[in-house]
Design a protein around this motif. Structure first.
Motif, mmCIF file in Angstrom:
data_model
loop_
_atom_site.group_PDB
_atom_site.id
_atom_site.type_symbol
_atom_site.label_atom_id
_atom_site.label_comp_id
_atom_site.label_asym_id
_atom_site.label_seq_id
_atom_site.Cartn_x
_atom_site.Cartn_y
_atom_site.Cartn_z
ATOM 1 N N VAL A 13 0.933 -1.253 -0.035
ATOM 2 C CA VAL A 13 0.162 -0.105 0.145
ATOM 3 C C VAL A 13 0.787 0.958 -0.315
ATOM 4 C CG1 VAL A 13 -1.812 1.418 1.461
ATOM 5 C CG2 VAL A 13 -1.680 -1.204 1.367
ATOM 6 N N GLU A 15 0.517 5.400 0.628
ATOM 7 C CA GLU A 15 -0.470 6.379 0.829
ATOM 8 C C GLU A 15 0.328 7.705 0.958
ATOM 9 O OE1 GLU A 15 -2.262 7.913 5.199
ATOM 10 O OE2 GLU A 15 -2.714 5.595 4.657
ATOM 11 N N ASP A 17 -0.238 11.520 1.493
ATOM 12 C CA ASP A 17 -1.207 12.409 2.516
ATOM 13 C C ASP A 17 -1.156 13.689 1.966
ATOM 14 O OD1 ASP A 17 -2.214 10.228 4.205
ATOM 15 O OD2 ASP A 17 -0.338 10.288 5.327
ATOM 16 N N PHE A 22 4.013 10.472 3.239
ATOM 17 C CA PHE A 22 3.623 9.122 2.577
ATOM 18 C C PHE A 22 3.962 8.039 3.656
ATOM 19 C CE2 PHE A 22 7.909 9.310 0.685
ATOM 20 C CZ PHE A 22 8.189 7.918 0.733
ATOM 21 N N ARG A 86 -5.405 2.423 -7.176
ATOM 22 C CA ARG A 86 -6.644 3.052 -6.174
ATOM 23 C C ARG A 86 -7.768 2.001 -6.288
ATOM 24 N NH1 ARG A 86 -8.710 8.863 -5.903
ATOM 25 N NH2 ARG A 86 -6.389 9.161 -5.979
#
Length: 87
Positions: A13, A15, A17, A22, A86
């Protein structure tokens, strides 16, 4: 950013932000071990058009291309492509 030699990637994953930080979580197995392990990497990110620069806290800098609104392709230091989708 590195994993143990002989590791097989199982998933992960990424991510990104809105505050420019991240988290990159990689799930993997090592040779001879049936259990899935996990390693977490962090850092900061910035974007210039479709290119995203990831600056990891260990000093590694990697680049990714945003190929669509739902997909990012990251190239690691060994020339391997990592696709993040995603859902």
């Amino acid at each position: 950013v590195s994993l143990e030699a002989g590791s097989q990637i199982e998933g992960g994953v990424l991510e990104l932000d809105s505050d420019g930080t991240f988290v990159d979580i990689v799930q993997f197995r090592t040779t001879g071990n049936p259990l899935i392990q996990q390693q977490t990497f962090t850092g900061t990110w910035d974007r210039d058009g479709s290119e995203i620069q990831l600056d990891y806290t260990d000093g590694t800098t990697l680049f990714a291309d945003r190929t669509s609104s739902n997909r990012i392709v990251l190239e690691d230091e060994n020339g391997n492509d990592w696709a993040y989708q995603r859902f």
